[in-house]
Design a protein around this motif. Structure first.
Motif, PDB file in Angstrom:
ATOM      1  N   GLU A  10       0.803  -1.043   0.094  1.00 25.98           N
ATOM      2  CA  GLU A  10       0.089  -0.213  -0.017  1.00 25.98           C
ATOM      3  C   GLU A  10       0.792   1.156   0.113  1.00 25.98           C
ATOM      4  O   GLU A  10       1.869   1.268   0.727  1.00 25.98           O
ATOM      5  CB  GLU A  10      -0.971   0.006   1.077  1.00 25.98           C
ATOM      6  N   TYR A  11       0.547   2.203  -0.819  1.00 30.20           N
ATOM      7  CA  TYR A  11       1.322   3.243  -0.857  1.00 30.20           C
ATOM      8  C   TYR A  11       0.514   4.572  -0.698  1.00 30.20           C
ATOM      9  O   TYR A  11      -0.758   4.569  -1.223  1.00 30.20           O
ATOM     10  CB  TYR A  11       2.095   3.456  -2.302  1.00 30.20           C
ATOM     11  N   LEU A  12       1.106   5.691   0.084  1.00 34.87           N
ATOM     12  CA  LEU A  12       0.345   6.640   0.294  1.00 34.87           C
ATOM     13  C   LEU A  12       0.776   7.909  -0.726  1.00 34.87           C
ATOM     14  O   LEU A  12       1.968   8.422  -0.513  1.00 34.87           O
ATOM     15  CB  LEU A  12       0.500   7.142   1.665  1.00 34.87           C
ATOM     16  N   TYR A  13       0.089   8.411  -1.597  1.00 32.52           N
ATOM     17  CA  TYR A  13       0.458   9.561  -2.440  1.00 32.52           C
ATOM     18  C   TYR A  13      -0.224  10.778  -1.748  1.00 32.52           C
ATOM     19  O   TYR A  13      -1.492  10.873  -1.191  1.00 32.52           O
ATOM     20  CB  TYR A  13      -0.317   9.439  -3.868  1.00 32.52           C
ATOM     21  N   LYS A  14       0.294  11.867  -2.001  1.00 29.50           N
ATOM     22  CA  LYS A  14      -0.140  13.246  -1.265  1.00 29.50           C
ATOM     23  C   LYS A  14       0.129  14.185  -2.439  1.00 29.50           C
ATOM     24  O   LYS A  14       1.164  14.268  -3.055  1.00 29.50           O
ATOM     25  CB  LYS A  14       0.747  13.619  -0.137  1.00 29.50           C
ATOM     26  N   PHE A  15      -0.871  14.806  -2.763  1.00 24.19           N
ATOM     27  CA  PHE A  15      -0.685  16.079  -3.611  1.00 24.19           C
ATOM     28  C   PHE A  15      -1.500  17.262  -3.024  1.00 24.19           C
ATOM     29  O   PHE A  15      -2.554  16.989  -2.284  1.00 24.19           O
ATOM     30  CB  PHE A  15      -1.669  15.516  -4.900  1.00 24.19           C
ATOM     31  N   TYR A  48      -6.609  26.158  -2.016  1.00 25.93           N
ATOM     32  CA  TYR A  48      -5.737  24.805  -2.156  1.00 25.93           C
ATOM     33  C   TYR A  48      -6.402  23.721  -1.487  1.00 25.93           C
ATOM     34  O   TYR A  48      -7.025  23.758  -0.580  1.00 25.93           O
ATOM     35  CB  TYR A  48      -4.305  24.719  -1.832  1.00 25.93           C
ATOM     36  N   THR A  49      -6.389  22.455  -2.130  1.00 23.28           N
ATOM     37  CA  THR A  49      -7.001  21.172  -1.689  1.00 23.28           C
ATOM     38  C   THR A  49      -5.921  20.323  -1.667  1.00 23.28           C
ATOM     39  O   THR A  49      -5.287  19.954  -2.703  1.00 23.28           O
ATOM     40  CB  THR A  49      -8.046  20.811  -2.471  1.00 23.28           C
ATOM     41  N   SER A  50      -5.933  19.424  -0.469  1.00 21.96           N
ATOM     42  CA  SER A  50      -4.832  18.473  -0.355  1.00 21.96           C
ATOM     43  C   SER A  50      -5.438  17.098  -0.822  1.00 21.96           C
ATOM     44  O   SER A  50      -6.721  16.965  -0.383  1.00 21.96           O
ATOM     45  CB  SER A  50      -4.064  18.436   1.013  1.00 21.96           C
ATOM     46  N   VAL A  51      -4.918  16.339  -1.434  1.00 24.02           N
ATOM     47  CA  VAL A  51      -5.580  15.107  -1.998  1.00 24.02           C
ATOM     48  C   VAL A  51      -4.634  13.906  -1.317  1.00 24.02           C
ATOM     49  O   VAL A  51      -3.343  13.862  -1.989  1.00 24.02           O
ATOM     50  CB  VAL A  51      -5.967  15.062  -3.470  1.00 24.02           C
ATOM     51  N   SER A  52      -5.085  12.994  -0.453  1.00 23.74           N
ATOM     52  CA  SER A  52      -4.461  12.126  -0.019  1.00 23.74           C
ATOM     53  C   SER A  52      -5.057  10.733  -0.749  1.00 23.74           C
ATOM     54  O   SER A  52      -6.265  10.451  -0.857  1.00 23.74           O
ATOM     55  CB  SER A  52      -4.379  11.904   1.673  1.00 23.74           C
ATOM     56  N   ILE A  53      -4.077   9.902  -1.062  1.00 26.43           N
ATOM     57  CA  ILE A  53      -4.695   8.528  -2.006  1.00 26.43           C
ATOM     58  C   ILE A  53      -3.928   7.489  -1.509  1.00 26.43           C
ATOM     59  O   ILE A  53      -2.342   7.209  -1.439  1.00 26.43           O
ATOM     60  CB  ILE A  53      -4.566   8.629  -3.412  1.00 26.43           C
ATOM     61  N   ASN A  54      -4.604   6.429  -0.755  1.00 21.57           N
ATOM     62  CA  ASN A  54      -4.003   5.201  -0.287  1.00 21.57           C
ATOM     63  C   ASN A  54      -4.317   4.130  -1.459  1.00 21.57           C
ATOM     64  O   ASN A  54      -5.467   3.894  -1.732  1.00 21.57           O
ATOM     65  CB  ASN A  54      -4.494   4.714   1.077  1.00 21.57           C
ATOM     66  N   ILE A  77       1.261  19.767  -6.883  1.00 17.48           N
ATOM     67  CA  ILE A  77       2.341  19.761  -6.549  1.00 17.48           C
ATOM     68  C   ILE A  77       2.291  18.439  -5.617  1.00 17.48           C
ATOM     69  O   ILE A  77       1.301  17.854  -4.868  1.00 17.48           O
ATOM     70  CB  ILE A  77       2.333  20.662  -5.164  1.00 17.48           C
ATOM     71  N   SER A  78       3.291  17.558  -5.870  1.00 20.20           N
ATOM     72  CA  SER A  78       3.320  16.151  -5.207  1.00 20.20           C
ATOM     73  C   SER A  78       4.432  16.090  -4.299  1.00 20.20           C
ATOM     74  O   SER A  78       5.332  16.800  -4.536  1.00 20.20           O
ATOM     75  CB  SER A  78       3.953  15.263  -6.355  1.00 20.20           C
ATOM     76  N   PHE A  79       3.995  15.343  -3.064  1.00 19.56           N
ATOM     77  CA  PHE A  79       4.865  15.263  -2.021  1.00 19.56           C
ATOM     78  C   PHE A  79       4.894  14.035  -1.293  1.00 19.56           C
ATOM     79  O   PHE A  79       3.860  13.372  -1.340  1.00 19.56           O
ATOM     80  CB  PHE A  79       4.984  16.548  -1.133  1.00 19.56           C
TER      81      PHE A  79
END
Length: 79
Positions: A10-15, A48-54, A77-79
């Protein structure tokens, strides 16, 4: 030996994207049909809106491929 992960994992993307329904939808669509858990949170000022994706990813190459895919979204913006 350094940190290693077992794949798939499982990977957590944050944008962070400008608060624009179309841009948020573009990010979400990139993970459509992948069983992703997507959470959004708007900044205090609402700009802005943060989008977290598991999401379960098969390999490090697949993780990088997704970052490249969403990098075309204007203002992301990716981090």
């Amino acid at each position: 030996m350094g940190n290693t992960s077992e794949w798939p994992t499982e990977y957590l993307y944050k944008f962070i994207v400008p608060t624009d329904a179309k841009k948020i939808e573009e990010v979400e669509n990139a993970f459509d049909n992948m069983g992703a858990v997507i959470k959004t949170h708007q900044s205090k000022a609402g700009k802005y809106t943060s989008v977290s994706i598991n999401v379960m990813m098969e390999s490090p190459a697949d993780v990088v491929e997704k970052y490249i895919e969403v990098s075309s979204i204007e203002g992301i913006i990716s981090f």
